[in-house]
Motif scaffolding. Structure first.
Motif, PDB file in Angstrom:
ATOM      1  N   GLY A 235      24.614  54.956  32.109  1.00 47.85           N
ATOM      2  CA  GLY A 235      23.800  53.917  31.486  1.00 47.85           C
ATOM      3  C   GLY A 235      23.462  54.240  30.045  1.00 47.85           C
ATOM      4  N   ASN A 236      23.911  55.367  29.516  1.00 44.12           N
ATOM      5  CA  ASN A 236      23.589  55.773  28.142  1.00 44.12           C
ATOM      6  C   ASN A 236      24.880  56.185  27.400  1.00 44.12           C
ATOM      7  OD1 ASN A 236      21.857  56.316  25.987  1.00 44.12           O
ATOM      8  ND2 ASN A 236      21.648  58.478  26.572  1.00 44.12           N
ATOM      9  N   LEU A 237      25.930  55.476  27.638  1.00 45.91           N
ATOM     10  CA  LEU A 237      27.220  55.831  27.047  1.00 45.91           C
ATOM     11  C   LEU A 237      27.289  55.429  25.582  1.00 45.91           C
ATOM     12  CD1 LEU A 237      29.650  54.718  29.930  1.00 45.91           C
ATOM     13  CD2 LEU A 237      28.981  57.064  29.310  1.00 45.91           C
ATOM     14  N   GLN A 238      28.071  56.191  24.821  1.00 44.42           N
ATOM     15  CA  GLN A 238      28.369  55.881  23.421  1.00 44.42           C
ATOM     16  C   GLN A 238      29.880  55.971  23.225  1.00 44.42           C
ATOM     17  OE1 GLN A 238      26.228  58.473  20.798  1.00 44.42           O
ATOM     18  NE2 GLN A 238      24.212  57.693  21.394  1.00 44.42           N
ATOM     19  N   PRO A 239      30.412  55.183  22.270  1.00 42.75           N
ATOM     20  CA  PRO A 239      31.851  55.264  22.002  1.00 42.75           C
ATOM     21  C   PRO A 239      32.281  56.694  21.685  1.00 42.75           C
ATOM     22  CG  PRO A 239      30.913  53.363  20.894  1.00 42.75           C
ATOM     23  CD  PRO A 239      29.749  54.143  21.432  1.00 42.75           C
ATOM     24  N   GLY A 240      33.376  57.117  22.266  1.00 40.35           N
ATOM     25  CA  GLY A 240      33.873  58.474  22.070  1.00 40.35           C
ATOM     26  C   GLY A 240      33.530  59.402  23.219  1.00 40.35           C
ATOM     27  N   ASP A 241      32.599  59.002  24.097  1.00 38.46           N
ATOM     28  CA  ASP A 241      32.280  59.842  25.253  1.00 38.46           C
ATOM     29  C   ASP A 241      33.497  59.948  26.181  1.00 38.46           C
ATOM     30  OD1 ASP A 241      29.735  60.184  24.321  1.00 38.46           O
ATOM     31  OD2 ASP A 241      28.802  58.713  25.662  1.00 38.46           O
ATOM     32  N   ILE A 242      33.565  61.081  26.877  1.00 45.64           N
ATOM     33  CA  ILE A 242      34.668  61.304  27.812  1.00 45.64           C
ATOM     34  C   ILE A 242      34.199  60.948  29.216  1.00 45.64           C
ATOM     35  CG2 ILE A 242      36.217  63.007  28.835  1.00 45.64           C
ATOM     36  CD1 ILE A 242      36.086  64.581  26.241  1.00 45.64           C
ATOM     37  N   LEU A 243      34.902  60.024  29.850  1.00 49.38           N
ATOM     38  CA  LEU A 243      34.609  59.643  31.223  1.00 49.38           C
ATOM     39  C   LEU A 243      35.478  60.480  32.158  1.00 49.38           C
ATOM     40  CD1 LEU A 243      34.701  55.755  30.787  1.00 49.38           C
ATOM     41  CD2 LEU A 243      32.715  57.279  30.591  1.00 49.38           C
TER      42      LEU A 243
ATOM     43  N   TRP B 181      36.592  61.260  36.498  1.00 45.79           N
ATOM     44  CA  TRP B 181      36.592  60.859  37.898  1.00 45.79           C
ATOM     45  C   TRP B 181      36.715  62.118  38.745  1.00 45.79           C
ATOM     46  CZ3 TRP B 181      37.924  57.917  33.956  1.00 45.79           C
ATOM     47  CH2 TRP B 181      37.671  56.540  34.002  1.00 45.79           C
ATOM     48  N   GLY B 182      35.870  62.232  39.781  1.00 45.09           N
ATOM     49  CA  GLY B 182      35.777  63.457  40.546  1.00 45.09           C
ATOM     50  C   GLY B 182      34.517  64.196  40.130  1.00 45.09           C
ATOM     51  N   SER B 183      34.443  65.480  40.385  1.00 42.70           N
ATOM     52  CA  SER B 183      33.289  66.266  39.939  1.00 42.70           C
ATOM     53  C   SER B 183      33.504  66.711  38.496  1.00 42.70           C
ATOM     54  CB  SER B 183      33.107  67.487  40.838  1.00 42.70           C
ATOM     55  OG  SER B 183      34.221  68.365  40.728  1.00 42.70           O
ATOM     56  N   ARG B 184      32.390  67.100  37.818  1.00 46.54           N
ATOM     57  CA  ARG B 184      32.509  67.465  36.410  1.00 46.54           C
ATOM     58  C   ARG B 184      33.409  68.686  36.226  1.00 46.54           C
ATOM     59  NH1 ARG B 184      27.678  69.128  32.102  1.00 46.54           N
ATOM     60  NH2 ARG B 184      29.107  69.351  30.308  1.00 46.54           N
ATOM     61  N   SER B 185      33.298  69.674  37.091  1.00 47.39           N
ATOM     62  CA  SER B 185      34.107  70.883  36.958  1.00 47.39           C
ATOM     63  C   SER B 185      35.427  70.800  37.720  1.00 47.39           C
ATOM     64  CB  SER B 185      33.311  72.094  37.457  1.00 47.39           C
ATOM     65  OG  SER B 185      32.948  71.919  38.823  1.00 47.39           O
ATOM     66  N   GLY B 186      35.631  69.673  38.388  1.00 47.98           N
ATOM     67  CA  GLY B 186      36.869  69.517  39.152  1.00 47.98           C
ATOM     68  C   GLY B 186      37.416  68.104  39.039  1.00 47.98           C
ATOM     69  N   SER B 187      37.333  67.530  37.846  1.00 48.58           N
ATOM     70  CA  SER B 187      37.798  66.149  37.672  1.00 48.58           C
ATOM     71  C   SER B 187      39.327  66.076  37.787  1.00 48.58           C
ATOM     72  CB  SER B 187      37.345  65.606  36.319  1.00 48.58           C
ATOM     73  OG  SER B 187      37.914  66.363  35.265  1.00 48.58           O
ATOM     74  N   TYR B 188      39.803  64.936  38.265  1.00 47.32           N
ATOM     75  CA  TYR B 188      41.237  64.721  38.393  1.00 47.32           C
ATOM     76  C   TYR B 188      41.750  63.655  37.418  1.00 47.32           C
ATOM     77  CZ  TYR B 188      39.559  60.780  41.207  1.00 47.32           C
ATOM     78  OH  TYR B 188      38.896  59.655  41.639  1.00 47.32           O
ATOM     79  N   HIS B 189      40.799  63.014  36.687  1.00 49.05           N
ATOM     80  CA  HIS B 189      41.217  61.980  35.730  1.00 49.05           C
ATOM     81  C   HIS B 189      40.135  61.836  34.663  1.00 49.05           C
ATOM     82  CE1 HIS B 189      43.208  58.469  34.153  1.00 49.05           C
ATOM     83  NE2 HIS B 189      42.123  57.709  34.340  1.00 49.05           N
ATOM     84  N   VAL B 190      40.573  61.598  33.407  1.00 45.39           N
ATOM     85  CA  VAL B 190      39.636  61.415  32.297  1.00 45.39           C
ATOM     86  C   VAL B 190      40.099  60.243  31.442  1.00 45.39           C
ATOM     87  CG1 VAL B 190      38.832  63.809  32.138  1.00 45.39           C
ATOM     88  CG2 VAL B 190      40.917  63.131  30.949  1.00 45.39           C
ATOM     89  N   ALA B 191      39.147  59.670  30.687  1.00 49.13           N
ATOM     90  CA  ALA B 191      39.441  58.566  29.768  1.00 49.13           C
ATOM     91  C   ALA B 191      38.401  58.578  28.657  1.00 49.13           C
ATOM     92  CB  ALA B 191      39.457  57.231  30.515  1.00 49.13           C
ATOM     93  N   ILE B 192      38.555  57.671  27.691  1.00 48.18           N
ATOM     94  CA  ILE B 192      37.649  57.619  26.535  1.00 48.18           C
ATOM     95  C   ILE B 192      36.893  56.302  26.562  1.00 48.18           C
ATOM     96  CG2 ILE B 192      37.524  57.556  24.014  1.00 48.18           C
ATOM     97  CD1 ILE B 192      40.047  59.286  23.972  1.00 48.18           C
ATOM     98  N   TYR B 193      35.567  56.400  26.475  1.00 48.34           N
ATOM     99  CA  TYR B 193      34.749  55.197  26.389  1.00 48.34           C
ATOM    100  C   TYR B 193      34.848  54.653  24.962  1.00 48.34           C
ATOM    101  CZ  TYR B 193      30.757  52.038  26.628  1.00 48.34           C
ATOM    102  OH  TYR B 193      29.948  50.933  26.584  1.00 48.34           O
ATOM    103  N   VAL B 194      35.179  53.340  24.840  1.00 47.61           N
ATOM    104  CA  VAL B 194      35.403  52.761  23.502  1.00 47.61           C
ATOM    105  C   VAL B 194      34.333  51.747  23.140  1.00 47.61           C
ATOM    106  CG1 VAL B 194      37.904  53.136  23.576  1.00 47.61           C
ATOM    107  CG2 VAL B 194      36.943  50.990  24.483  1.00 47.61           C
ATOM    108  N   GLY B 195      33.274  51.610  23.943  1.00 48.63           N
ATOM    109  CA  GLY B 195      32.211  50.654  23.657  1.00 48.63           C
ATOM    110  C   GLY B 195      32.468  49.326  24.343  1.00 48.63           C
ATOM    111  N   GLY B 196      31.451  48.493  24.377  1.00 51.94           N
ATOM    112  CA  GLY B 196      31.580  47.169  24.980  1.00 51.94           C
ATOM    113  C   GLY B 196      31.821  47.219  26.474  1.00 51.94           C
ATOM    114  N   GLY B 197      31.414  48.329  27.119  1.00 56.99           N
ATOM    115  CA  GLY B 197      31.610  48.442  28.564  1.00 56.99           C
ATOM    116  C   GLY B 197      33.064  48.656  28.953  1.00 56.99           C
ATOM    117  N   LYS B 198      33.876  49.208  28.021  1.00 55.50           N
ATOM    118  CA  LYS B 198      35.304  49.407  28.300  1.00 55.50           C
ATOM    119  C   LYS B 198      35.727  50.839  27.988  1.00 55.50           C
ATOM    120  CE  LYS B 198      36.619  44.591  27.387  1.00 55.50           C
ATOM    121  NZ  LYS B 198      37.514  43.694  26.609  1.00 55.50           N
ATOM    122  N   TYR B 199      36.837  51.207  28.543  1.00 55.83           N
ATOM    123  CA  TYR B 199      37.412  52.526  28.266  1.00 55.83           C
ATOM    124  C   TYR B 199      38.917  52.387  28.091  1.00 55.83           C
ATOM    125  CZ  TYR B 199      38.991  52.653  33.153  1.00 55.83           C
ATOM    126  OH  TYR B 199      39.594  52.373  34.353  1.00 55.83           O
ATOM    127  N   VAL B 200      39.517  53.393  27.432  1.00 58.64           N
ATOM    128  CA  VAL B 200      40.975  53.466  27.272  1.00 58.64           C
ATOM    129  C   VAL B 200      41.444  54.743  27.956  1.00 58.64           C
ATOM    130  CG1 VAL B 200      42.897  53.782  25.653  1.00 58.64           C
ATOM    131  CG2 VAL B 200      41.071  52.137  25.133  1.00 58.64           C
TER     132      VAL B 200
END
Length: 302
Positions: free
Chosen positions: A247-255, A257-276
């Motif tokens: 609920g406090n995301l900013q553009p450039g944050d890394i999203l 999936w999975g646990s923080r120390s064991g994630s299996y997928h990542v993406a970049i938050y680009v603002g406007g409720g979207k990610y790439v």
């Protein structure tokens, strides 16, 4: 009428000269015997008046020549028939060879035409793909330029803002997930611009660009565009920085999936409720809404 008996000299043309000579010798012997018997008989006996006409040497030679001529004629006829048979076979062979040659040429022409058509199709397909790639690169360049321009203008506006305005903006940015309209600035703008410029690229496991990526390869390259080095593996990237709520995301944050120390997928938050992110081999690099596949958490490096 004379009592002399005449033996006709007609003979079959195929009798050989040797047989004729043998028969003439036999006849001569018979005549000799008759003459001796007549001489030894009574004196008053009547003389033998019956004579036998024997074939002459000329007639024998004529018969031999006729037999040779007949044999030569038969041989000539046989040779002519053989020549005609060979000629017929040669003509048939030439005709078949001509037909086979025509068929082979027609088949070769068909194959050559098919190869030319296939080459033309492949060339057209290649040119079409090259045109699409060129258009896509041009679109990415335009997008990157536009985002960089927007980033510069946003940086200038933020530096001239008043302290009260900055405070208000801070409050607004803290609730970016609510408004989802905040424009990235500074390093975040570079990261977002790079990520969006790769939308449409292919996904490939282990891909690090420039036209194919996996999820962590894209994140690493986007941060490198802003001068920040990140680890290569997704769980290492999500272990960096500080954890932030969705609920406090900013553009450039890394999203992640999975646990923080064991994630299996990542993406970049680009603002406007979207990610790439580089999703998978079916979708490639895409820009999606958070609602399409909600992440497990996020970290902030900037």
């Amino acid at each position: 009428m004379s009592h002399t008996a005449h033996i006709p000299s007609h003979r079959k043309p195929r009798r050989s000269a040797s047989k004729l000579a043998l028969r003439a010798g036999v006849a001569g012997g018979v005549l000799g015997t008759i003459a001796v018997a007549g001489a030894a008989g009574p004196a008053n006996a009547e003389p033998v008046t019956e004579t036998i006409e024997m074939p002459t040497l000329g007639s024998l030679a004529a018969g031999s020549n006729l037999a040779s001529a007949v044999a030569a004629s038969a041989e000539a006829s046989q040779q002519e028939a053989l020549d005609q048979s060979l000629q017929t076979l040669e003509q048939a062979a030439l005709k078949k060879a001509s037909q086979d040659a025509k068929k082979a040429k027609a088949e070769a022409d068909r194959k050559a035409a098919a190869e030319r058509a296939e080459k033309a199709r492949l060339k057209a397909e290649k040119e079409r793909k090259e045109a699409e790639e060129a258009a896509e690169r041009a679109s990415r360049t335009s997008t990157r330029t536009q985002l960089a321009t927007n980033s510069s203008s946003n940086d200038g506006g933020s530096s001239s803002s008043s302290s009260s305005s900055s405070s208000s903006d801070s409050g607004s940015s803290a609730s970016d997930s609510g408004s989802r309209t905040q424009a990235p600035t500074g390093s975040a703008a570079s990261i977002v611009a790079f990520a969006r410029a790769q939308v449409g690229d292919a996904y490939i496991s282990g891909g690090t660009g420039p036209n194919a990526w996996d999820c962590s390869g894209l994140v690493q390259a986007a941060y490198r565009a802003a001068g920040i080095d990140l680890p290569r593996i997704s769980y290492q990237q999500s272990s960096m920085g500080s954890s932030v709520s969705l609920g406090n995301l900013q553009p450039g944050d890394i999203l992640y999936w999975g646990s923080r120390s064991g994630s299996y997928h990542v993406a970049i938050y680009v603002g406007g409720g979207k990610y790439v992110g580089a999703q998978n081999s079916s979708t490639g690099v895409v820009e999606r809404s958070l609602d399409w596949d909600p992440p497990s958490g996020a970290v902030r490096i900037l």
